[in-house]
Design an enzyme around this catalytic site. Sequence first.
Site, PDB file in Angstrom:
ATOM      1  N   GLU A 201     -18.386   7.900 -41.020  1.00 24.01           N
ATOM      2  CA  GLU A 201     -17.035   8.244 -40.337  1.00 24.01           C
ATOM      3  C   GLU A 201     -17.472   8.595 -38.878  1.00 24.01           C
ATOM      4  OE1 GLU A 201     -13.757  11.725 -40.975  1.00 24.01           O
ATOM      5  OE2 GLU A 201     -15.634  12.256 -41.656  1.00 24.01           O
TER       6      GLU A 201
ATOM      7  N   CYS B 180     -12.089  14.764 -35.010  1.00 20.78           N
ATOM      8  CA  CYS B 180     -11.888  13.345 -34.733  1.00 20.78           C
ATOM      9  C   CYS B 180     -10.631  12.690 -34.657  1.00 20.78           C
ATOM     10  CB  CYS B 180     -12.734  12.718 -35.885  1.00 20.78           C
ATOM     11  SG  CYS B 180     -12.218  12.575 -37.484  1.00 20.78           S
TER      12      CYS B 180
END
Length: 467
Positions: free
Chosen positions: A256, A290
């Site tokens: 990720e 993020c």
Amino acid sequence: MYDNLTANVPTDLWIGGKWRQASDQGRFDVIDPATENKIASVASATVADAKAAVDAASLAFDGWAGRQPRERAEILRKSYELIMRDAERLAKLITIENGKALSDSRGEVAYAAEFFRWYAEEAVRNIGEVSRAPASGARIFVHHKPAGIAVLVTPWNFPAAMATRKIGPALAAGCTVVLKPASDTPLTMLALMPILEEAGVPAGVVNVIPSRQSGKVVGAMLADPRVRVVSFTGSTEVGRRLLHAAADHVVKPAMELGGNAPFIVFEDADIDAAIEGAMIAKMRNMGEACTSANRFYVHANVHREFAEKLSARMGALRMGNGLDDGVAVGPLVNAQAKQKVIELVEDAVGKGAKILTGGKAPPGPRLFLPRHRAGRRPGRRHHAARGDFRAGGGDPDLPVGGGGDQARQRHRIWPGRLPLHARSQPRHAGFRAARFRHGGSQSRPGFRSCCAVRRHEAERHRPRGRP
């Protein structure tokens, strides 16, 4: 203050169900970013310690993988309950080592605990397949088994949740794990280990090894043939190196990596609703996420109204020590992050940006005021447009033309799989933006934005055999 919050927090390595010093006796300090005071001194794992952690995980693997799914599920469920029991203590610990506001930390603890509850329910659903070969007619059985030892590497922005979202599916599938938390925020995971032990997690199933030698420690574990999975959340640069190492040793990766999240406001948008959405998209977790919006494309006809209202909302946020009542924005996680944001603001101003609120570091250690900027010309490349402002709450604001123009400007910066926050009236410009989307997500009134869709995390910890 720290004595009350860290009195029962371990600071050594957790290997094989026991606390131990680093093999070279090395330690590093954990700093409160709001005061720059030392919170604790934590053991720094070496390559030898990493090998010992893999040994412990390997020793525990057969017993854990052989447990009935219901047994693993009950332990995960108990872990959820115990985390929620200790939620306030854990939230305060997150705040003093990460800096985020206590309200954000409380939300993270609930978010982190929920992964254990979710995977407690998924642990009993390890469903295989039976089919027939089209030519021979032979029966084909697919049975999912635990992949093996998983190495988990987590970031500093969600020190609890990014770990439990990896530990949960691994334990549900029957894997054992070695976790290396971020060196800025190791205390939260160390504090979680007694909770997991109380819940019934056997010795060696979960091992935690903070380290200032991250590259060497993780690299040594990936080179061990007993390690079969690596899961990493963090920067694309580090992820690229881990993918290379994983490929060399045929280790299954789950990555990720860094994102790039534009927020698009169309001409027909409800501006008040867009402001509410922008505050969530930009300031969730103080912008240190993020999926946080790192630049805004606003139609020229509504740009002034949007900029004025967003600046007013940003300027009204109370900044300070995350433990204080009413604080919405705490300090950046470390001095390097603060300096990076200062440089980005100065670079943008030097290239023509106009500061509408904040923009300068206030007196005191590490605290940095959220800022909003306007007036950038879309055609010019600059650091903020590459996504660097996610670490500090800064908002490049670019007035542009219609929907096609907005989407094309977004992809001139970084084409690819991006989180996308779009605001327009339903069934109008919001859907037009989707035509230009290479990946990511779209948000319209009544819809919450999300990251690009990924495969179910539990699948990362199972061998191939099922699409």
